[in-house]
Write a protein that holds these residues in place. Structure first.
Motif, short mmCIF file in Angstrom:
data_model
loop_
_atom_site.label_atom_id
_atom_site.label_comp_id
_atom_site.label_asym_id
_atom_site.label_seq_id
_atom_site.Cartn_x
_atom_site.Cartn_y
_atom_site.Cartn_z
N ALA A 47 0.97 -0.85 4.49
CA ALA A 47 2.03 -0.19 4.83
C ALA A 47 1.93 0.81 6.07
N HIS A 48 0.36 1.17 6.08
CA HIS A 48 -0.13 2.11 7.12
C HIS A 48 -1.48 1.52 7.80
N PRO B 232 8.59 -3.78 -4.53
CA PRO B 232 8.91 -3.03 -3.23
C PRO B 232 10.24 -3.49 -2.96
N LEU C 228 -0.81 -3.29 -0.84
CA LEU C 228 0.44 -2.96 -0.11
C LEU C 228 0.36 -1.29 0.44
N GLU C 229 -0.32 -0.59 -0.15
CA GLU C 229 -0.37 0.85 0.58
C GLU C 229 -1.12 0.82 1.77
N ASN D 81 -0.18 7.89 -4.71
CA ASN D 81 0.94 6.69 -4.03
C ASN D 81 0.58 5.68 -5.00
N THR E 226 5.33 -9.81 0.91
CA THR E 226 5.65 -8.60 0.00
C THR E 226 7.04 -8.65 -0.76
N ALA F 215 9.71 -4.75 2.88
CA ALA F 215 8.49 -4.67 3.72
C ALA F 215 8.28 -3.68 4.39
N PRO F 216 7.00 -3.21 4.56
CA PRO F 216 6.64 -2.11 5.44
C PRO F 216 6.89 -2.51 6.79
#
Length: 261
Positions: free
Chosen positions: A206-207, A135, A202-203, A220, A179, A138-139
């Protein structure tokens, strides 16, 4: 046609270990993949496949389910004991038990034989992208470290680089995600995740707190631009739960999954 290369070596083509007991299928699949520039190592039974795997140097493994000596499910488990290399299972029947067993054993994806070469290559490319991704940032959002949250032990690898930006560290209770270094810690202890499991985590990270449906995750995380089999998602979530705390990923019935803040 461009030749796929192994990560970190611009001169080496991607090496695939193909384990298939049907000689006609084995030869035809190997020839098809070689036409796409892959370097293919072949075995006709599970034990020979395991020996070739132990010699190293393979970027991806393509395993049939029904194999003599050691079946594909058992071979997948043996490989997962020491490796996180992408594993693509092949099933002649598309039987639910074969598929679920393979995913539970640690496979990243599966195809049903006979499979079109273009579809097989697309799956391979998707797996290789997942295995080598990094990535770029970082989210953002509430998951970024806060002083009142769990702080990993200062002796853990997660905290050894004092120059690392705090925004690279996501903390959810006793679960910590670096991350930048692509490392995960539970109560300060490192957690070994397969590439697909890490991408899935990680997905979710991120949410945080947001429900993600299975098709969104397939698109995704698995890089599928089509209506894939949701069992791939369910089984990967199941494996991830076993490693990071079963209650951290919540099932929202009829919708999907969400990561608890």
């Amino acid at each position: 046609m461009s030749v796929p290369v192994a990560e970190g070596d611009a001169s080496a083509p991607v090496a695939i270990l193909l384990v298939e007991d049907d000689e006609v299928i084995r030869r035809s699949v190997a020839m098809a993949l070689e036409r796409y520039g892959y370097r293919v190592f072949s075995a006709g039974d599970g034990l020979t496949g395991l020996e070739l795997f132990r010699e190293g140097g393979h970027d991806l493994l393509l395993l049939d389910v029904m194999l003599p000596e050691l079946d594909g499910i058992g071979l997948c488990r043996r490989i997962r004991e020491t490796s996180t290399a992408p594993i693509l299972m092949m099933s002649a029947r598309g039987d639910a038990l074969d598929i679920v067993s393979g995913l539970e054993a640690g496979a990243d994806d599966y195809v049903v034989k006979p499979v079109d070469t273009s579809v097989l290559v697309a799956r391979i490319r998707s797996l290789l992208r997942r295995a080598t991704f990094a990535p770029t940032a970082a989210p953002a959002g509430p998951a970024v470290h806060r002083p009142d949250q769990y702080e990993p032990d200062q002796t853990a690898p997660f905290d050894q680089d004092d120059s690392r930006r705090r925004s690279d560290r996501l903390v959810f209770g006793d679960l910590a995600i670096d991350t930048a270094g692509l490392e995960v810690f539970l109560a300060g202890e490192p957690v070994a995740l397969a590439p697909t499991e890490l991408r899935l985590l990680l997905e979710f990270a991120a949410h945080p707190g947001i429900v993600l449906d299975r098709q969104t995750l397939l698109r995704n995380v698995w890089d599928y631009g089509w209506d894939g089999d949701s069992r791939v998602v369910d089984l990967c979530v199941q494996r991830l739960r076993k490693k990071i705390d079963a209650g951290r990923i919540e099932t929202v019935r009829g919708f999907g999954y969400k990561l608890r803040r």
